[in-house]
Design a protein around this motif. Structure first.
Motif, mmCIF file in Angstrom:
data_model
loop_
_atom_site.group_PDB
_atom_site.id
_atom_site.type_symbol
_atom_site.label_atom_id
_atom_site.label_comp_id
_atom_site.label_asym_id
_atom_site.label_seq_id
_atom_site.Cartn_x
_atom_site.Cartn_y
_atom_site.Cartn_z
ATOM 1 N N GLU A 262 0.653 -1.159 -0.083
ATOM 2 C CA GLU A 262 -0.072 0.000 -0.131
ATOM 3 C C GLU A 262 0.888 1.255 -0.156
ATOM 4 O O GLU A 262 2.176 1.214 0.387
ATOM 5 C CB GLU A 262 -0.818 0.004 1.202
ATOM 6 C CG GLU A 262 -1.946 -1.017 0.963
ATOM 7 C CD GLU A 262 -3.082 -0.584 0.022
ATOM 8 O OE1 GLU A 262 -3.197 0.408 -0.253
ATOM 9 O OE2 GLU A 262 -4.078 -1.550 -0.232
ATOM 10 N N ARG A 263 0.332 2.338 -0.506
ATOM 11 C CA ARG A 263 1.041 3.618 -0.172
ATOM 12 C C ARG A 263 -0.124 4.750 0.315
ATOM 13 O O ARG A 263 -1.197 4.316 0.357
ATOM 14 C CB ARG A 263 1.301 4.183 -1.721
ATOM 15 C CG ARG A 263 0.301 4.438 -2.581
ATOM 16 C CD ARG A 263 0.960 4.780 -3.984
ATOM 17 N NE ARG A 263 -0.219 5.200 -4.950
ATOM 18 C CZ ARG A 263 -0.796 6.345 -4.957
ATOM 19 N NH1 ARG A 263 -0.138 7.380 -4.231
ATOM 20 N NH2 ARG A 263 -1.622 6.632 -5.854
ATOM 21 N N VAL A 264 0.366 5.533 1.019
ATOM 22 C CA VAL A 264 -0.202 6.494 1.726
ATOM 23 C C VAL A 264 -0.575 7.595 0.834
ATOM 24 O O VAL A 264 0.348 8.227 0.324
ATOM 25 C CB VAL A 264 0.507 6.982 3.053
ATOM 26 C CG1 VAL A 264 -0.259 8.196 3.743
ATOM 27 C CG2 VAL A 264 0.984 6.113 4.079
ATOM 28 N N THR A 265 -2.133 7.961 0.755
ATOM 29 C CA THR A 265 -2.665 8.844 0.103
ATOM 30 C C THR A 265 -3.303 9.971 0.968
ATOM 31 O O THR A 265 -3.574 9.811 2.239
ATOM 32 C CB THR A 265 -3.521 8.429 -1.162
ATOM 33 O OG1 THR A 265 -4.723 7.816 -0.720
ATOM 34 C CG2 THR A 265 -2.786 7.448 -1.793
ATOM 35 N N ARG A 266 -3.645 11.138 0.291
ATOM 36 C CA ARG A 266 -4.611 12.162 0.943
ATOM 37 C C ARG A 266 -5.930 11.462 1.364
ATOM 38 O O ARG A 266 -6.321 12.018 2.575
ATOM 39 C CB ARG A 266 -4.951 13.317 0.010
ATOM 40 C CG ARG A 266 -3.552 14.207 -0.282
ATOM 41 C CD ARG A 266 -4.171 15.305 -1.220
ATOM 42 N NE ARG A 266 -2.681 16.084 -1.592
ATOM 43 C CZ ARG A 266 -2.832 16.833 -2.577
ATOM 44 N NH1 ARG A 266 -4.192 17.300 -2.951
ATOM 45 N NH2 ARG A 266 -1.957 17.675 -2.875
ATOM 46 N N THR A 267 -6.357 10.638 0.661
ATOM 47 C CA THR A 267 -7.620 10.254 1.106
ATOM 48 C C THR A 267 -7.299 9.055 2.308
ATOM 49 O O THR A 267 -8.389 9.175 3.295
ATOM 50 C CB THR A 267 -8.257 9.387 -0.154
ATOM 51 O OG1 THR A 267 -8.170 10.080 -1.366
ATOM 52 C CG2 THR A 267 -9.560 8.442 0.273
ATOM 53 N N THR A 268 -6.185 8.540 2.276
ATOM 54 C CA THR A 268 -5.887 7.663 3.309
ATOM 55 C C THR A 268 -5.695 8.506 4.742
ATOM 56 O O THR A 268 -6.410 8.068 5.615
ATOM 57 C CB THR A 268 -4.601 6.734 3.091
ATOM 58 O OG1 THR A 268 -4.883 6.062 1.858
ATOM 59 C CG2 THR A 268 -4.424 5.956 4.289
ATOM 60 N N VAL A 269 -5.210 9.520 4.606
ATOM 61 C CA VAL A 269 -4.946 10.548 5.682
ATOM 62 C C VAL A 269 -6.100 10.916 6.270
ATOM 63 O O VAL A 269 -6.450 10.987 7.438
ATOM 64 C CB VAL A 269 -3.963 11.611 5.324
ATOM 65 C CG1 VAL A 269 -4.071 12.707 6.559
ATOM 66 C CG2 VAL A 269 -2.601 11.238 5.096
ATOM 67 N N LEU A 270 -7.211 11.317 5.137
ATOM 68 C CA LEU A 270 -8.466 11.943 5.658
ATOM 69 C C LEU A 270 -9.198 10.527 6.279
ATOM 70 O O LEU A 270 -9.652 10.958 7.472
ATOM 71 C CB LEU A 270 -9.243 12.317 4.411
ATOM 72 C CG LEU A 270 -10.772 12.546 4.561
ATOM 73 C CD1 LEU A 270 -10.848 13.807 5.482
ATOM 74 C CD2 LEU A 270 -11.302 12.847 3.361
ATOM 75 N N GLY A 271 -9.109 9.574 5.859
ATOM 76 C CA GLY A 271 -10.046 8.512 6.447
ATOM 77 C C GLY A 271 -9.424 8.164 7.953
ATOM 78 O O GLY A 271 -10.268 7.821 8.822
ATOM 79 N N THR A 272 -7.958 8.356 8.243
ATOM 80 C CA THR A 272 -7.627 8.029 9.360
ATOM 81 C C THR A 272 -8.009 9.230 10.419
ATOM 82 O O THR A 272 -8.108 8.644 11.720
ATOM 83 C CB THR A 272 -6.048 8.253 9.316
ATOM 84 O OG1 THR A 272 -5.558 7.109 8.355
ATOM 85 C CG2 THR A 272 -5.327 7.762 10.884
ATOM 86 N N VAL A 273 -8.031 10.314 9.971
ATOM 87 C CA VAL A 273 -8.446 11.482 10.673
ATOM 88 C C VAL A 273 -9.975 11.440 11.384
ATOM 89 O O VAL A 273 -10.343 11.419 12.357
ATOM 90 C CB VAL A 273 -8.414 12.800 10.025
ATOM 91 C CG1 VAL A 273 -9.097 14.156 11.003
ATOM 92 C CG2 VAL A 273 -6.836 13.281 9.970
ATOM 93 N N LEU A 274 -10.892 10.802 10.180
ATOM 94 C CA LEU A 274 -12.146 10.450 10.549
ATOM 95 C C LEU A 274 -12.319 9.462 11.524
ATOM 96 O O LEU A 274 -13.154 9.500 12.566
ATOM 97 C CB LEU A 274 -12.955 10.176 9.234
ATOM 98 C CG LEU A 274 -13.350 11.314 8.297
ATOM 99 C CD1 LEU A 274 -13.747 10.871 7.029
ATOM 100 C CD2 LEU A 274 -14.008 12.428 9.062
ATOM 101 N N VAL A 275 -11.574 8.489 11.416
ATOM 102 C CA VAL A 275 -11.574 7.258 12.216
ATOM 103 C C VAL A 275 -11.092 7.723 13.622
ATOM 104 O O VAL A 275 -11.950 7.312 14.537
ATOM 105 C CB VAL A 275 -10.562 6.200 11.982
ATOM 106 C CG1 VAL A 275 -10.360 5.120 13.011
ATOM 107 C CG2 VAL A 275 -11.245 5.392 10.520
#
Length: 286
Positions: A262-275
């Motif tokens: 996997e690679r970390v994307t902006r969408t991934t960072v957004l999802g982590t913040v929401l979690v």
């Protein structure tokens, strides 16, 4: 230790088991890791119960745990099979949809109260999970459309098992004993299924996968026991969504141990913040 913290630690342990199982399945298959994980669970909790002695129990509680235990081999096999077919990154979020089912059953049958704050926390956690996996899911859905049903079915069964375990623990607060019972029942059900030709699985015993599977089973079993301890003093509507942070921990473990996955994307960072926001909402709802 607060049940919410135990639930978070359980999610981390589950994530480690996902990564280890994925590494082992390069040389073996989902059926093999399922049976190894159930053997590990039975040994890890059965031996201490045998040494310390079997506690007294309520028969209704025992039967509830037996029913939940019968789901274990199917939940694990479907999860591992989904991981083998569509990868851990997609299986994690789909498997983590169990709070919807668990919450629905908890409100309907156990009388738990769904407050606006807990509801918002549930929705935010699921939104974060969706964001974490969104790009990956879009990219591969066309070639594996039906395989997503594997972890989703596992999520439904896990959602049913959550309130069963919670109800049992309210009658007999013995998480260690119940973890041992679930492991043994799971092995028995797996043995019965293996004796039926339509359900029989082919095992692939490869030395390169063995230790990865053993550790995966150990971490998954500890995570499952942690959930039992968390449910022993926490409500399903609070504990279930916290354990649904599994994709976030899988992402972190992937970055550390499986960087080619996997690679970390902006969408991934957004999802982590929401979690994380969802966790805060749920854990401060009392």
């Amino acid at each position: 230790m607060p049940p919410e913290l135990i639930a978070i630690l359980s999610a981390v342990l589950y994530a480690l088991s996902f990564v280890l199982a994925r590494k082992g399945m390069r040389y073996s298959n989902s059926a093999t890791v399922t049976v190894v994980s159930l053997i590990a669970m039975s040994a890890m909790f059965g031996i201490p119960v045998a040494i310390l002695g079997v506690p007294s129990w309520n028969w209704t509680a025992l039967w509830l745990i037996v029913i939940a235990g019968t789901f274990q081999p199917f939940i694990r096999h479907l999860t591992y099979q989904g991981m083998q077919m569509i990868g851990a990154a997609r299986t994690g979020p789909l498997r983590a949809t169990h709070p919807f089912w668990a919450g629905l059953i908890a409100v309907s049958l156990l009388g738990e109260v769904l407050t606006p704050r807990v509801f918002l926390g549930n929705v935010t956690v699921i939104a974060g999970i969706t964001a974490i996996s969104w790009q990956r899911t879009q990219a591969r859905m066309e070639v594996s459309r039906w395989y997503v049903l594997l972890p989703m079915t596992a999520a439904f069964l896990a959602g049913v098992a959550f309130p069963l375990r919670r109800a049992a623990l309210t009658l007999t607060p013995e998480p260690l004993f119940f973890a041992a019972v679930m492991g043994v029942v799971g092995l028995l059900v797996l043995g019965i299924a293996q004796a039926a030709p339509p359900l029989a699985q082919r095992y692939v015993w490869d030395r390169r996968a063995l230790w990865a599977f053993v550790w995966a089973g150990a971490f998954e079993s500890l995570g499952g026991a942690g959930i039992l301890y968390a449910l022993n003093s926490g409500e399903v509507l609070v504990i279930a969504p916290i354990t649904a942070t599994l994709p976030m921990w899988i992402l972190l473990a992937t970055v550390i141990f499986l960087r080619d996955m996997e690679r970390v994307t902006r969408t991934t960072v957004l999802g982590t913040v929401l979690v994380v926001i969802g966790i805060i909402l749920v854990t401060t709802a009392r």
